[in-house]
Design an enzyme around this catalytic site. Structure first.
Site, PDB file in Angstrom:
ATOM      1  N   LEU A 166      37.107  19.884  -6.006  1.00 11.54           N
ATOM      2  CA  LEU A 166      36.374  18.912  -6.811  1.00 11.54           C
ATOM      3  C   LEU A 166      37.042  17.545  -6.835  1.00 11.54           C
ATOM      4  O   LEU A 166      38.269  17.423  -6.767  1.00 11.54           O
ATOM      5  CB  LEU A 166      36.238  19.436  -8.242  1.00 11.54           C
ATOM      6  CG  LEU A 166      35.559  20.799  -8.405  1.00 11.54           C
ATOM      7  CD1 LEU A 166      35.408  21.141  -9.885  1.00 11.54           C
ATOM      8  CD2 LEU A 166      34.206  20.854  -7.706  1.00 11.54           C
ATOM      9  N   HIS A 167      36.205  16.518  -6.950  1.00  6.29           N
ATOM     10  CA  HIS A 167      36.657  15.138  -7.079  1.00  6.29           C
ATOM     11  C   HIS A 167      35.851  14.467  -8.189  1.00  6.29           C
ATOM     12  O   HIS A 167      35.034  15.120  -8.870  1.00  6.29           O
ATOM     13  CB  HIS A 167      36.521  14.393  -5.750  1.00  6.29           C
ATOM     14  CG  HIS A 167      35.168  14.503  -5.117  1.00  6.29           C
ATOM     15  ND1 HIS A 167      34.036  13.913  -5.649  1.00  6.29           N
ATOM     16  CD2 HIS A 167      34.770  15.140  -3.981  1.00  6.29           C
ATOM     17  CE1 HIS A 167      32.995  14.168  -4.879  1.00  6.29           C
ATOM     18  NE2 HIS A 167      33.404  14.924  -3.864  1.00  6.29           N
ATOM     19  N   GLY A 174      33.362  12.565  -8.186  1.00  7.56           N
ATOM     20  CA  GLY A 174      31.916  12.661  -8.055  1.00  7.56           C
ATOM     21  C   GLY A 174      31.375  13.933  -8.669  1.00  7.56           C
ATOM     22  O   GLY A 174      30.344  13.925  -9.359  1.00  7.56           O
ATOM     23  N   HIS A 175      32.050  15.059  -8.430  1.00  8.16           N
ATOM     24  CA  HIS A 175      31.640  16.323  -9.045  1.00  8.16           C
ATOM     25  C   HIS A 175      31.730  16.243 -10.573  1.00  8.16           C
ATOM     26  O   HIS A 175      30.847  16.733 -11.283  1.00  8.16           O
ATOM     27  CB  HIS A 175      32.537  17.471  -8.571  1.00  8.16           C
ATOM     28  CG  HIS A 175      32.393  17.808  -7.130  1.00  8.16           C
ATOM     29  ND1 HIS A 175      33.398  17.568  -6.216  1.00  8.16           N
ATOM     30  CD2 HIS A 175      31.375  18.376  -6.429  1.00  8.16           C
ATOM     31  CE1 HIS A 175      33.006  17.992  -5.023  1.00  8.16           C
ATOM     32  NE2 HIS A 175      31.792  18.476  -5.114  1.00  8.16           N
ATOM     33  N   GLN A 215      26.071  28.424   5.063  1.00  6.87           N
ATOM     34  CA  GLN A 215      25.612  27.062   5.338  1.00  6.87           C
ATOM     35  C   GLN A 215      26.532  26.312   6.298  1.00  6.87           C
ATOM     36  O   GLN A 215      26.303  25.137   6.583  1.00  6.87           O
ATOM     37  CB  GLN A 215      25.444  26.271   4.045  1.00  6.87           C
ATOM     38  CG  GLN A 215      26.726  25.898   3.319  1.00  6.87           C
ATOM     39  CD  GLN A 215      26.445  25.264   1.965  1.00  6.87           C
ATOM     40  OE1 GLN A 215      25.942  25.923   1.050  1.00  6.87           O
ATOM     41  NE2 GLN A 215      26.743  23.980   1.843  1.00  6.87           N
ATOM     42  N   GLY A 260      24.161  15.629  -6.463  1.00  2.19           N
ATOM     43  CA  GLY A 260      24.502  14.275  -6.071  1.00  2.19           C
ATOM     44  C   GLY A 260      23.563  13.750  -4.997  1.00  2.19           C
ATOM     45  O   GLY A 260      23.192  14.473  -4.075  1.00  2.19           O
ATOM     46  N   ALA A 261      23.192  12.482  -5.105  1.00  5.96           N
ATOM     47  CA  ALA A 261      22.282  11.872  -4.138  1.00  5.96           C
ATOM     48  C   ALA A 261      22.973  11.520  -2.827  1.00  5.96           C
ATOM     49  O   ALA A 261      22.299  11.113  -1.876  1.00  5.96           O
ATOM     50  CB  ALA A 261      21.630  10.626  -4.735  1.00  5.96           C
ATOM     51  N   SER A 292      33.745  12.482  -1.199  1.00  6.02           N
ATOM     52  CA  SER A 292      33.415  13.733  -0.532  1.00  6.02           C
ATOM     53  C   SER A 292      34.669  14.583  -0.427  1.00  6.02           C
ATOM     54  O   SER A 292      35.774  14.059  -0.225  1.00  6.02           O
ATOM     55  CB  SER A 292      32.866  13.460   0.876  1.00  6.02           C
ATOM     56  OG  SER A 292      32.750  14.660   1.619  1.00  6.02           O
TER      57      SER A 292
END
Length: 281
Positions: free
Chosen positions: A33-34, A36-37, A61, A148-149, A186
């Site tokens: 995690l960063h 953004g998360h 995936q 997240g977009a 990311s």
């Protein structure tokens, strides 16, 4: 904060919250995690009474086995961050828990949106994404899920799946969270060397230049895409694609369309970067 690995325990806890009248917000992640998360978790806290975060490195995936093997697993650090930000529950299943037969038997496929751009570059990727997200939605039964977009195509795919399968879940998209120099956050940024990290923000700047050209009235889409690909090559990237697409369906635009998004993917060393910028950003 509760940490749960087993499906039965997860369902029991969610049912208890439901009986108490709580709404559930959900943030699916693959860990490492960063900031953004954590922004997704904070948004989820605004939308639900209880926040569930999943940490699961989903093998189905990954289109390349070496990428799956190399993907960072930082569960203890991730849980500490989620504890600090105030998540209520972390679901940490193993592959055997999620895929007891060893892989996908039943699959969820979202034709169209899953077959272009990232889907073309990474065969099978979006079938793995759609299937695991569907499974997680069935397990968590959230009222709202936050994505997240930065993964614009994935967000569109999840929304399409929810509509087509009549899932009673609101899908919330959060704008891309960026570093101070513009690089989209990311987990894969950790693959960059110091020199590559210095160069990486050029990716976003080149996509931004395409957006600026569109704002100025250029509609020679193929030429703009080719110019951006060349610019990336000259900067030392190995571009996969740069595409101008309609925001509504990711199809190629027609003259006069202004609801557009510029999407790109490029390799820089061992890191495959993706980003997108819409004309409304």
């Amino acid at each position: 904060m509760i940490i749960i690995e087993q499906i039965t325990a997860l369902r029991a806890q969610v049912k208890a919250w439901r009986r108490a009248g709580a709404s559930i917000a959900f943030v699916p992640t693959m860990g490492n995690l960063h900031a953004g998360h954590l922004a997704l978790v904070r948004r989820a806290q605004e939308l639900g009474d209880k926040v569930v975060v999943s940490i699961f490195v989903n093998p189905t995936q990954f289109d390349r086995k070496e990428d799956l093997v190399a993907y960072p697993r930082t569960l203890a650090q991730d849980c500490a961050l989620l504890q600090e930000v105030g998540a209520d529950l972390v679901f940490t299943p193993t592959p055997a828990t999620m895929y007891p037969t060893g892989g996908l038997v039943t699959k969820v496929d979202v034709p169209g949106v899953s077959q272009i751009l990232e889907g073309s570059s990474r065969p099978g990727h979006f079938t793995g994404v759609a299937t695991v997200v569907c499974k997680l939605f069935n397990l968590v039964q959230p009222d709202v899920a936050v994505f997240g977009a930065k993964d614009f195509q994935q967000l569109m795919l999840v929304r399409q799946m929810v509509r087509d399968l009549d899932m009673d879940i609101r899908i919330e998209g959060l704008p891309t969270v960026r570093e101070s120099d513009g690089l989209a956050m990311s987990s894969r940024n950790g693959y960059l060397t110091a020199e590559e990290r210095r160069l990486a923000p050029e990716f976003q700047r080149i996509l931004r230049a395409v957006v600026d050209a569109l704002h100025k009235g250029r509609q020679d889409y193929a030429s703009l895409q080719a110019e951006a690909m060349k610019s990336l090559e000259l900067k030392g990237f190995r571009p996969d694609y740069v595409e101008i697409r309609r925001t509504v369906d990711l199809m190629p635009p027609e003259a006069g369309n202004m609801s557009l998004v510029v999407l790109g993917s490029a390799w820089l060393g061992k890191a495959r970067l993706i980003d997108n910028i819409s004309l409304q950003d």
